[in-house]
Design an enzyme around this catalytic site. Structure first.
Site, mmCIF file in Angstrom:
data_model
loop_
_atom_site.group_PDB
_atom_site.id
_atom_site.type_symbol
_atom_site.label_atom_id
_atom_site.label_comp_id
_atom_site.label_asym_id
_atom_site.label_seq_id
_atom_site.Cartn_x
_atom_site.Cartn_y
_atom_site.Cartn_z
ATOM 1 N N ASP A 20 0.848 -1.197 0.000
ATOM 2 C CA ASP A 20 0.000 0.000 0.000
ATOM 3 C C ASP A 20 0.887 1.252 0.000
ATOM 4 O O ASP A 20 1.634 1.468 0.946
ATOM 5 C CB ASP A 20 -0.892 -0.049 1.253
ATOM 6 C CG ASP A 20 -1.699 1.228 1.420
ATOM 7 O OD1 ASP A 20 -1.875 1.947 0.415
ATOM 8 O OD2 ASP A 20 -2.158 1.485 2.550
ATOM 9 N N ASN A 22 -0.293 4.497 -0.296
ATOM 10 C CA ASN A 22 -0.913 5.761 0.134
ATOM 11 C C ASN A 22 -1.627 5.692 1.481
ATOM 12 O O ASN A 22 -2.389 6.593 1.837
ATOM 13 C CB ASN A 22 -1.879 6.283 -0.942
ATOM 14 C CG ASN A 22 -3.047 5.323 -1.160
ATOM 15 O OD1 ASN A 22 -3.114 4.270 -0.520
ATOM 16 N ND2 ASN A 22 -3.961 5.678 -2.037
ATOM 17 N N ASP A 24 -4.071 3.907 2.696
ATOM 18 C CA ASP A 24 -5.520 3.671 2.882
ATOM 19 C C ASP A 24 -5.799 2.230 3.295
ATOM 20 O O ASP A 24 -6.954 1.816 3.391
ATOM 21 C CB ASP A 24 -6.308 4.045 1.626
ATOM 22 C CG ASP A 24 -5.992 3.141 0.443
ATOM 23 O OD1 ASP A 24 -5.090 2.271 0.567
ATOM 24 O OD2 ASP A 24 -6.634 3.293 -0.616
ATOM 25 N N ASP A 28 -1.874 -1.172 -3.764
ATOM 26 C CA ASP A 28 -2.205 -0.403 -4.968
ATOM 27 C C ASP A 28 -1.099 -0.514 -6.015
ATOM 28 O O ASP A 28 -0.065 -1.156 -5.781
ATOM 29 C CB ASP A 28 -2.497 1.062 -4.604
ATOM 30 C CG ASP A 28 -1.425 1.639 -3.688
ATOM 31 O OD1 ASP A 28 -0.239 1.345 -3.925
ATOM 32 O OD2 ASP A 28 -1.780 2.354 -2.729
ATOM 33 N N ASP A 97 -4.854 -10.434 -15.652
ATOM 34 C CA ASP A 97 -5.898 -11.418 -15.389
ATOM 35 C C ASP A 97 -7.070 -11.081 -16.309
ATOM 36 O O ASP A 97 -7.497 -9.933 -16.387
ATOM 37 C CB ASP A 97 -6.342 -11.313 -13.921
ATOM 38 C CG ASP A 97 -6.674 -12.662 -13.320
ATOM 39 O OD1 ASP A 97 -7.484 -13.376 -13.941
ATOM 40 O OD2 ASP A 97 -6.133 -12.992 -12.255
ATOM 41 N N ASP A 198 -9.187 -16.446 -16.235
ATOM 42 C CA ASP A 198 -9.979 -16.934 -15.118
ATOM 43 C C ASP A 198 -11.006 -17.980 -15.572
ATOM 44 O O ASP A 198 -11.769 -17.718 -16.518
ATOM 45 C CB ASP A 198 -10.709 -15.725 -14.515
ATOM 46 C CG ASP A 198 -11.301 -15.998 -13.155
ATOM 47 O OD1 ASP A 198 -10.528 -16.152 -12.200
ATOM 48 O OD2 ASP A 198 -12.548 -16.048 -13.053
ATOM 49 N N GLU A 254 -6.904 -20.877 -16.404
ATOM 50 C CA GLU A 254 -7.271 -21.520 -15.141
ATOM 51 C C GLU A 254 -8.409 -22.484 -15.429
ATOM 52 O O GLU A 254 -9.444 -22.076 -15.971
ATOM 53 C CB GLU A 254 -7.718 -20.467 -14.128
ATOM 54 C CG GLU A 254 -7.940 -21.076 -12.748
ATOM 55 C CD GLU A 254 -8.971 -20.352 -11.900
ATOM 56 O OE1 GLU A 254 -8.967 -20.561 -10.686
ATOM 57 O OE2 GLU A 254 -9.809 -19.603 -12.456
ATOM 58 N N HIS A 327 -3.819 -16.992 -4.904
ATOM 59 C CA HIS A 327 -4.726 -16.235 -4.036
ATOM 60 C C HIS A 327 -5.974 -17.026 -3.638
ATOM 61 O O HIS A 327 -6.791 -16.526 -2.876
ATOM 62 C CB HIS A 327 -5.132 -14.937 -4.741
ATOM 63 C CG HIS A 327 -5.950 -15.213 -5.964
ATOM 64 N ND1 HIS A 327 -5.409 -15.810 -7.093
ATOM 65 C CD2 HIS A 327 -7.266 -15.043 -6.221
ATOM 66 C CE1 HIS A 327 -6.381 -15.964 -7.987
ATOM 67 N NE2 HIS A 327 -7.518 -15.514 -7.491
ATOM 68 N N ASP A 328 -6.156 -18.222 -4.198
ATOM 69 C CA ASP A 328 -7.310 -19.063 -3.836
ATOM 70 C C ASP A 328 -6.901 -20.241 -2.966
ATOM 71 O O ASP A 328 -7.759 -21.051 -2.580
ATOM 72 C CB ASP A 328 -7.959 -19.648 -5.100
ATOM 73 C CG ASP A 328 -8.570 -18.587 -5.985
ATOM 74 O OD1 ASP A 328 -9.028 -17.551 -5.463
ATOM 75 O OD2 ASP A 328 -8.590 -18.796 -7.222
HETATM 76 C C1 NOJ Z 1 -11.053 -17.998 -9.984
HETATM 77 C C2 NOJ Z 1 -10.332 -16.915 -9.270
HETATM 78 O O1 NOJ Z 1 -8.995 -17.269 -9.115
HETATM 79 C C3 NOJ Z 1 -11.054 -16.695 -7.969
HETATM 80 O O2 NOJ Z 1 -10.359 -15.863 -7.086
HETATM 81 C C4 NOJ Z 1 -12.418 -16.156 -8.300
HETATM 82 O O3 NOJ Z 1 -13.173 -16.056 -7.114
HETATM 83 C C5 NOJ Z 1 -13.170 -17.051 -9.281
HETATM 84 N N1 NOJ Z 1 -12.343 -17.546 -10.339
HETATM 85 C C6 NOJ Z 1 -14.294 -16.289 -9.906
HETATM 86 O O4 NOJ Z 1 -13.791 -15.306 -10.761
#
Ligand code: NOJ
Length: 549
Positions: A20, A22, A24, A28, A97, A198, A254, A327-328
């Site tokens: 980050d 700034n 908040d 970013d 993405d 995605d 993905e 991130h998932d």
């Molecule tokens: C896969 C993404 O990696 C995930 O973070 C997202 O919630 C779902 N697709 C829906 O876009």
């Protein structure tokens, strides 16, 4: 065939949690620019940037309101352009993405589409009549509830495979497809270098929309009717012809539920679709009856079987992507290694050795390079992820899992494990922000942070640098053939890579005990490892070694 994207190492940035600039409390784009020399020092070639587009953030940017604008919280288009320039100045490429299975319900297209059955945008989305007062099919959405949302104005339902604020786009519409190709062209003309797509294997739906088999949640499983659907390869080839073939890009799709055979079709060189896919088989090991929410134990042999099937399957045709986390997914060391103080760094190096010595393009998820771990918040109020919050509500309210049961799942596998802010230093909030972070920092930032790792020559950070350098210096690491050894072994993952008369042996101990094996090899030189070796075939807990044969 040799390709630059096979030789590359990709680093994933989840901007909200990265840095980050700034105060908040939200990461970013300027924050990314600030860290470009850090990434250059690590030695990565490509950044996969999770979505930075304008979004109401129902799913942290995976619900896009405007594909040609930057999210206010992340900065401006000028900030983006400056970041792109700074990346390129460091020789780093940017992979955007691309989220086009669905948009936000606040996208102009959807607002038009919903406004009237006669709108020219109506068929940009998937609208259907209900059946006897029920939704068109029994499919459940990935984020809970039905996959269909009723719209009173038109007495029809729209499909949303994720949240109801993420309506699915209708790829049957040629006009919609043209819109997607145009927006891809917009970004490529701006100078970005490719796309991570995605859930791209979900864009083609079975037009007959059958009901799916009922699951424990009470909803039907629709996945057989939209994973790798009937027109998917036609769409991917069209996208390639219309857009990708005109640029030198890196692409990865993905793809939940993709098989090796399907992956050959997506990534075979003469197929003109994508460079590589993300499959989910290895991250799904240990799923319970409710998937990741009630996880069970997994065995090393399962992991080996999966990796080996993909390694061997794509040896001649296609190409693999390699990842432990994103991130998932939870943090790699907590999931597959050992995050105790004693073994965190050692097991992190072991996992890195394995992944970077497999054949394919490796992906590093932010913070993995200095060994960030899972977080265990006590209260559901500390969590932010829509998937986690909905699952907690649904499973506990229906009595399917108790609070304690689902908390075990959340702690082990929830998506917020990887979304706590990157721990840059031992300053307040891990140096991520001077404000209040949008999600709490993992309290272990005092010990585990990038600055400490950069200062310590034996850190995981410097080990990742060595692995990346090894890849750059040795075509064997990129192109060598993989062969599994000791297939039944539950503690040691052993394999060879061979290329142009040279062979390397990779040994990784996944267990907390010392293991000794007999292997019919004479090792020559040691290439890399996470400890000084004692004897080639004796491996202490989480030890990893690579030898030339
Ligand atoms: C896969 C993404 O990696 C995930 O973070 C997202 O919630 C779902 N697709 C829906 O876009």
């Amino acid at each position: 065939m040799k390709q630059w994207w096979k030789e590359a190492v990709v680093y994933q940035i989840y901007p909200r949690s990265f840095n980050d600039s700034n105060g908040d409390g939200i990461g970013d784009i300027q924050g990314i620019t600030e860290k470009m020399s850090y990434l250059a020092e690590l030695g990565i070639d490509v950044i996969w940037l999770s979505p930075v587009y304008d979004s109401p953030n129902d799913d942290n940017g995976y619900d896009i309101r405007d594909y040609r604008a930057i999210m206010d919280e992340f900065g401006t288009m000028d900030d983006f352009d400056a970041m792109l320039e700074e990346a390129h100045r460091h020789g780093i490429k940017i992979m955007m993405d691309l989220v086009v299975n669905h948009s936000s319900d606040e996208h102009q297209w959807f607002m038009e589409s919903r406004s009237s059955k006669d709108s020219p945008y109506r068929d940009y989305y998937i609208w259907k009549k209900g059946k006897d007062g029920q939704p068109p099919t029994n499919w459940g959405a990935f984020f809970g509830g039905s996959a269909w949302q009723y719209d009173e104005a038109s007495d029809e339902y729209y499909l949303h495979l994720f949240s109801k604020k993420q309506p699915d786009l209708n790829w049957e519409s040629e006009t919609l497809r043209r819109e997607v190709y145009d927006l891809m062209t917009y970004w490529l003309d701006k100078g970005v270098d490719g796309f991570r797509m995605d859930v791209i294997n979900m864009i083609s739906k079975d037009p007959s929309y059958p009901d799916g088999q009922t699951q424990g949640t009470g909803y039907g499983d629709g996945t057989p009717f939209f994973f790798n659907g009937p027109r998917i390869h036609e769409f991917m080839q069209e996208m390639n012809r219309e857009v990708l073939s005109k640029y030198d890009t890196i692409t990865v799709g993905e793809m939940p539920g993709v098989s090796v055979e399907e992956a050959k079709l997506y990534t075979g060189e003469d197929r003109n679709e994508l460079n590589m896919v993300f499959h989910f088989e290895h991250v799904d090991v240990g799923n319970g009856s409710f998937g990741k929410w009630n996880p069970t134990d997994w065995k090393l042999t399962e992991l080996k079987t999966i990796f080996s099937r993909w390694q061997e399957g794509l040896e001649e045709e296609g190409w693999n992507s390699l990842y432990w986390s994103n991130h998932d997914q939870p943090r790699a060391i907590s999931r597959f290694g050992n995050d105790s103080p004693e073994y965190r760094v050692r097991s992190g190096k072991m996992l890195a050795t394995l992944l970077h010595l497999l054949k394919g393009t490796p992906y590093i998820y932010q913070g993995e390079e200095f060994g960030m771990t899972n977080v265990a918040f006590d209260s559901i109020d500390q969590y932010r992820d829509i998937e986690t919050l909905n699952a907690y509500r649904d499973y506990t309210s229906k009595g399917l899992l108790t609070h304690d049961e689902i908390f075990r799942g959340i702690h082990e596998r929830g998506r917020d494990n990887s979304r706590t802010p990157v721990q840059w230093s031992d300053e307040a909030h891990g140096g991520f922000t001077t404000g209040t972070p949008w999600i709490e920092v993992n309290p272990n930032y005092v010990d585990i942070n990038a600055e400490a790792a950069q200062k310590d020559p034996n850190s995981l950070f410097h080990y990742y640098r060595q692995l990346i350098a090894l890849r750059k210096a040795n075509p064997l690491v990129v192109y060598g053939k993989y062969e599994l050894l000791l297939p039944e072994d539950e503690a040691i993952y052993a394999f060879t890579r061979s290329f142009e008369g040279e062979a390397w042996l990779v040994l990784c101990n996944f267990s907390g005990d010392t293991q000794q094996r007999d292997l019919p090899y004479d090792v020559k030189e040691r290439v890399i490892g996470n400890m000084e070796p004692i004897e080639p075939f004796t491996l202490r807990p989480y030890e990893a070694q690579v030898y030339k044969l």
